[in-house]
Design a protein around this motif. Structure first.
Motif, short mmCIF file in Angstrom:
data_model
loop_
_atom_site.label_atom_id
_atom_site.label_comp_id
_atom_site.label_asym_id
_atom_site.label_seq_id
_atom_site.Cartn_x
_atom_site.Cartn_y
_atom_site.Cartn_z
N THR A 10 0.83 -1.21 0.00
CA THR A 10 0.00 0.00 0.00
C THR A 10 0.87 1.26 0.00
O THR A 10 0.63 2.18 -0.79
CB THR A 10 -0.94 0.00 1.22
OG1 THR A 10 -1.73 -1.18 1.20
CG2 THR A 10 -1.85 1.22 1.21
N ALA A 11 1.88 1.30 0.86
CA ALA A 11 2.76 2.46 0.91
C ALA A 11 3.51 2.63 -0.40
O ALA A 11 3.68 3.76 -0.88
CB ALA A 11 3.74 2.33 2.07
N PHE A 12 3.95 1.54 -1.01
CA PHE A 12 4.67 1.59 -2.28
C PHE A 12 3.78 2.13 -3.40
O PHE A 12 4.19 3.01 -4.16
CB PHE A 12 5.20 0.20 -2.63
CG PHE A 12 6.01 0.13 -3.89
CD1 PHE A 12 7.23 0.76 -3.98
CD2 PHE A 12 5.53 -0.56 -4.99
CE1 PHE A 12 7.98 0.70 -5.14
CE2 PHE A 12 6.27 -0.63 -6.16
CZ PHE A 12 7.50 0.00 -6.23
N VAL A 13 2.55 1.64 -3.47
CA VAL A 13 1.62 2.10 -4.51
C VAL A 13 1.27 3.57 -4.30
O VAL A 13 1.25 4.36 -5.27
CB VAL A 13 0.35 1.22 -4.54
CG1 VAL A 13 -0.74 1.82 -5.40
CG2 VAL A 13 0.69 -0.19 -5.02
N ILE A 14 1.02 3.96 -3.06
CA ILE A 14 0.71 5.37 -2.78
C ILE A 14 1.89 6.25 -3.18
O ILE A 14 1.71 7.32 -3.77
CB ILE A 14 0.32 5.56 -1.30
CG1 ILE A 14 -1.04 4.93 -1.04
CG2 ILE A 14 0.32 7.04 -0.91
CD1 ILE A 14 -1.44 4.87 0.42
N ILE A 43 4.16 5.68 -5.52
CA ILE A 43 4.22 5.75 -6.99
C ILE A 43 3.13 6.67 -7.53
O ILE A 43 3.39 7.50 -8.41
CB ILE A 43 4.11 4.34 -7.61
CG1 ILE A 43 5.28 3.45 -7.18
CG2 ILE A 43 4.00 4.41 -9.13
CD1 ILE A 43 6.65 3.95 -7.60
N VAL A 44 1.93 6.56 -6.99
CA VAL A 44 0.82 7.43 -7.44
C VAL A 44 1.15 8.89 -7.16
O VAL A 44 0.94 9.77 -8.02
CB VAL A 44 -0.51 7.01 -6.77
CG1 VAL A 44 -1.59 8.06 -6.97
CG2 VAL A 44 -0.97 5.66 -7.32
N LEU A 45 1.67 9.18 -5.97
CA LEU A 45 2.02 10.57 -5.63
C LEU A 45 3.17 11.07 -6.50
O LEU A 45 3.18 12.26 -6.88
CB LEU A 45 2.37 10.68 -4.15
CG LEU A 45 1.19 10.56 -3.21
CD1 LEU A 45 1.65 10.38 -1.77
CD2 LEU A 45 0.27 11.76 -3.33
N LEU A 46 4.10 10.21 -6.84
CA LEU A 46 5.19 10.57 -7.74
C LEU A 46 4.63 10.99 -9.10
O LEU A 46 4.98 12.05 -9.63
CB LEU A 46 6.14 9.38 -7.88
CG LEU A 46 7.38 9.55 -8.71
CD1 LEU A 46 8.45 10.24 -7.89
CD2 LEU A 46 7.89 8.20 -9.17
N VAL A 47 3.74 10.19 -9.63
CA VAL A 47 3.12 10.49 -10.93
C VAL A 47 2.29 11.77 -10.84
O VAL A 47 2.34 12.64 -11.72
CB VAL A 47 2.26 9.31 -11.42
CG1 VAL A 47 1.42 9.68 -12.61
CG2 VAL A 47 3.15 8.11 -11.73
N MET A 48 1.52 11.91 -9.75
CA MET A 48 0.68 13.10 -9.60
C MET A 48 1.51 14.37 -9.47
O MET A 48 1.09 15.43 -9.95
CB MET A 48 -0.27 12.94 -8.40
CG MET A 48 -1.35 11.90 -8.60
SD MET A 48 -2.33 12.16 -10.10
CE MET A 48 -3.06 13.74 -9.77
N THR A 49 2.67 14.28 -8.86
CA THR A 49 3.55 15.45 -8.77
C THR A 49 3.94 15.91 -10.17
O THR A 49 3.90 17.10 -10.48
CB THR A 49 4.82 15.11 -7.94
OG1 THR A 49 4.42 14.65 -6.66
CG2 THR A 49 5.69 16.34 -7.77
N CYS A 106 6.34 11.98 2.55
CA CYS A 106 5.75 11.25 3.67
C CYS A 106 5.51 9.78 3.32
O CYS A 106 5.77 8.89 4.13
CB CYS A 106 4.45 11.91 4.12
SG CYS A 106 4.68 13.53 4.88
N ALA A 107 5.02 9.53 2.11
CA ALA A 107 4.80 8.14 1.67
C ALA A 107 6.11 7.38 1.59
O ALA A 107 6.18 6.21 1.97
CB ALA A 107 4.08 8.13 0.32
N LEU A 108 7.16 8.04 1.10
CA LEU A 108 8.47 7.40 1.03
C LEU A 108 9.02 7.12 2.43
O LEU A 108 9.59 6.06 2.68
CB LEU A 108 9.45 8.26 0.23
CG LEU A 108 10.85 7.69 0.01
CD1 LEU A 108 10.79 6.36 -0.73
CD2 LEU A 108 11.72 8.67 -0.75
#
Length: 142
Positions: free
Chosen positions: A80-84, A86-92, A114-116
């Protein structure tokens, strides 16, 4: 550190040096990205900051092996943390390039960090518990 030489068949010292180089390059890129945010260059910020985080994370592959790192990243405790992350990376990137909204880009970058941190804490015994207790203590102080 894994005994598996992985993709590159590097010696232990070479793997440590590769990790150090990735970590150093990632750190420098993240710092440059942070400086760029004050100049208003959102796209450059997003690229430098996010790429710095990815390169630092990539460096861990030299220590444990890339296949093992991917298996560990997709383990149920971290997935879950890994997917979040990656999603935040793309959204940035999306917000920086498509919308050019500085505040939203900064929010996504902070959430990405924070996710990282949450993902990385899963590798440290009681790491997530320490983060929770620290955040709880800070919230009580406010």
């Amino acid at each position: 550190m894994s005994n598996d030489p992985g993709l590159f068949h590097l010696s232990r010292m070479e793997r440590l040096m590769a990790f150090g180089a990735c970590f150093g390059i990632g750190l420098v890129l993240s710092i440059i990205g942070t400086i760029l945010i004050f100049s208003g260059h959102m796209a450059a910020f997003a690229v430098c900051y996010s790429l710095g985080n990815v390169i630092s994370l990539f460096g861990m592959g030299f220590l444990v092996g890339f296949k093992k790192q991917f298996k560990m990243a997709t383990a149920p405790v971290r997935l879950t943390a890994f997917v979040i992350y990656i999603v935040l990376l793309v959204m940035t990137f999306v917000v920086a390039f498509a919308f050019d909204i500085a505040v939203l880009c900064l929010i996504f970058a902070i959430c990405q960090y924070c996710a990282l941190a949450w993902y990385s804490a899963s590798y440290i015994p009681y790491g997530r518990k320490m983060i929770k207790s620290t955040c709880g203590a800070c919230a009580k102080a406010i």
